[in-house]
Design an enzyme around this catalytic site. Structure first.
Site, PDB file in Angstrom:
ATOM      1  N   ASP A  52       0.776  -1.179  -0.024  1.00 46.93           N
ATOM      2  CA  ASP A  52      -0.041   0.076  -0.118  1.00 46.93           C
ATOM      3  C   ASP A  52       0.965   1.246   0.018  1.00 46.93           C
ATOM      4  O   ASP A  52       2.114   1.138   0.276  1.00 46.93           O
ATOM      5  CB  ASP A  52      -0.973  -0.108   1.275  1.00 46.93           C
ATOM      6  CG  ASP A  52      -2.103   0.971   1.061  1.00 46.93           C
ATOM      7  OD1 ASP A  52      -3.006   0.405   0.412  1.00 46.93           O
ATOM      8  OD2 ASP A  52      -2.245   1.852   1.609  1.00 46.93           O
ATOM      9  N   ASP A  74       4.309   2.944  -4.389  1.00 47.55           N
ATOM     10  CA  ASP A  74       3.164   3.758  -5.121  1.00 47.55           C
ATOM     11  C   ASP A  74       3.242   3.359  -6.496  1.00 47.55           C
ATOM     12  O   ASP A  74       4.235   3.126  -7.194  1.00 47.55           O
ATOM     13  CB  ASP A  74       3.812   5.250  -5.240  1.00 47.55           C
ATOM     14  CG  ASP A  74       3.100   6.271  -6.178  1.00 47.55           C
ATOM     15  OD1 ASP A  74       2.086   5.857  -6.661  1.00 47.55           O
ATOM     16  OD2 ASP A  74       3.077   7.466  -6.061  1.00 47.55           O
ATOM     17  N   TYR A 167     -13.388   8.648 -12.957  1.00 44.73           N
ATOM     18  CA  TYR A 167     -13.419   7.250 -12.294  1.00 44.73           C
ATOM     19  C   TYR A 167     -14.098   6.211 -13.241  1.00 44.73           C
ATOM     20  O   TYR A 167     -13.441   5.182 -13.494  1.00 44.73           O
ATOM     21  CB  TYR A 167     -14.359   7.710 -10.936  1.00 44.73           C
ATOM     22  CG  TYR A 167     -14.175   6.206 -10.159  1.00 44.73           C
ATOM     23  CD1 TYR A 167     -13.023   5.950  -9.440  1.00 44.73           C
ATOM     24  CD2 TYR A 167     -15.369   5.311 -10.328  1.00 44.73           C
ATOM     25  CE1 TYR A 167     -13.180   4.584  -8.662  1.00 44.73           C
ATOM     26  CE2 TYR A 167     -15.258   4.215  -9.469  1.00 44.73           C
ATOM     27  CZ  TYR A 167     -14.068   3.722  -8.816  1.00 44.73           C
ATOM     28  OH  TYR A 167     -14.185   2.828  -7.938  1.00 44.73           O
ATOM     29  N   LYS A 171     -12.012   3.329 -14.971  1.00 39.22           N
ATOM     30  CA  LYS A 171     -12.488   1.869 -14.631  1.00 39.22           C
ATOM     31  C   LYS A 171     -12.730   1.025 -15.929  1.00 39.22           C
ATOM     32  O   LYS A 171     -12.625  -0.049 -15.984  1.00 39.22           O
ATOM     33  CB  LYS A 171     -13.400   1.677 -13.522  1.00 39.22           C
ATOM     34  CG  LYS A 171     -13.153   2.322 -12.172  1.00 39.22           C
ATOM     35  CD  LYS A 171     -11.972   1.297 -11.619  1.00 39.22           C
ATOM     36  CE  LYS A 171     -11.632   1.402 -10.182  1.00 39.22           C
ATOM     37  NZ  LYS A 171     -10.774   0.436  -9.633  1.00 39.22           N
TER      38      LYS A 171
END
Length: 262
Positions: A52, A74, A167, A171
């Protein structure tokens, strides 16, 4: 319509991923989809490199025990992704599975999409998927194959006014990358699929106002929101040998949300 907790324990875990090594991104704090997925993979017998950007992977890995090793990265930086897979190979000797959960929130930011919003969302969801899949393939091909599970979204199929346009577009790109990697690397034994969650009661969504929680949960055909465990179980199946002839698909785990016209 309700958003109450729903039991997902239809069978006792153990053995679905026995002996596998998995890299899982987006393993942040408890109750996130990434952390819940990491916990399930360990229960199913996998060793996990939990990564993470936040640093929360340290506590998550410690809670899951010796089968889990934390790594901070990252995924929008190729050097970080390269180092992530190098560490997995040094630690475990191979990588059998990548589960790419990492992402940033896709809630509506404003009346118009800004360049900053577009770059923030596409860098993590789209570029991050490209880089993690690229380096997973590099690790898997010499060993004869592996399985990749990307996390997309029900927002990649249809549009909701509460969801950022950038977004949804990012996606949709994850879906396309999933299918492209599946076709290009299928001959090398690599399966690539995606999970497309609907509204799920992960940690960040517990902060959603009650009226929005009721509305979003009620959009599914089942009349409720999903639980992180319900996403994790589908990811575990797709990563396992039980899905040996499944590749290039995007599985909506959304309670039928994407099936509705509304």
């Amino acid at each position: 319509m309700t958003t109450e907790t729903h039991s997902t324990h239809s069978r006792q875990p153990g053995g679905l991923l026995e002996g596998k090594v998995a890299v899982i991104t987006g393993v942040g704090a408890a109750e996130t989809i990434g952390a819940v997925t990491a916990a399930l993979f360990v229960e199913e017998g996998a060793q996990v490199l939990a990564t993470d950007i936040s640093g929360a992977q340290e506590a998550t890995a410690a809670a899951l025990g010796p089968a889990t090793v934390p790594f901070q990265a990252d995924i929008t930086r190729e050097k970080d992704v390269e180092a992530l897979f190098e560490h997995a190979m040094e630690t475990f000797g191979r990588v059998d599975i990548l589960v790419n959960v990492a992402g940033n929130p896709g809630g509506r930011r404003g009346p118009e999409v800004t360049v900053e919003e577009f770059e923030s969302l596409t860098s993590v969801h789209l570029l991050g998927t490209l880089l993690t899949n690229k380096h997973a393939v590099r690790a898997m091909v010499p060993a004869g194959g592996g399985a990749i599970v990307n996390f997309s979204s029900a927002a990649s199929f249809n549009i909701d006014k509460r969801i950022s346009m950038a977004y949804s577009a990012a996606k949709s790109g994850v879906n396309s990358l999933t299918k492209s990697f599946a076709v290009h690397y299928g001959p090398q034994g690599i399966r690539v699929n995606a999970v497309a969650p609907g509204f799920t009661l992960s940690k960040k969504n517990h902060r959603v106002p009650p009226e929005a929680l009721e509305e979003l949960g009620g959009k599914s055909a089942l009349g409720r929101a999903g639980q992180p465990e319900e996403q994790a179980h589908v990811a575990a199946f797709l990563a396992s040998d039980r899905a040996s002839f499944v590749t290039g698909v995007v599985v909506p785990v959304d309670g039928g949300w994407s099936t509705r016209l509304a």
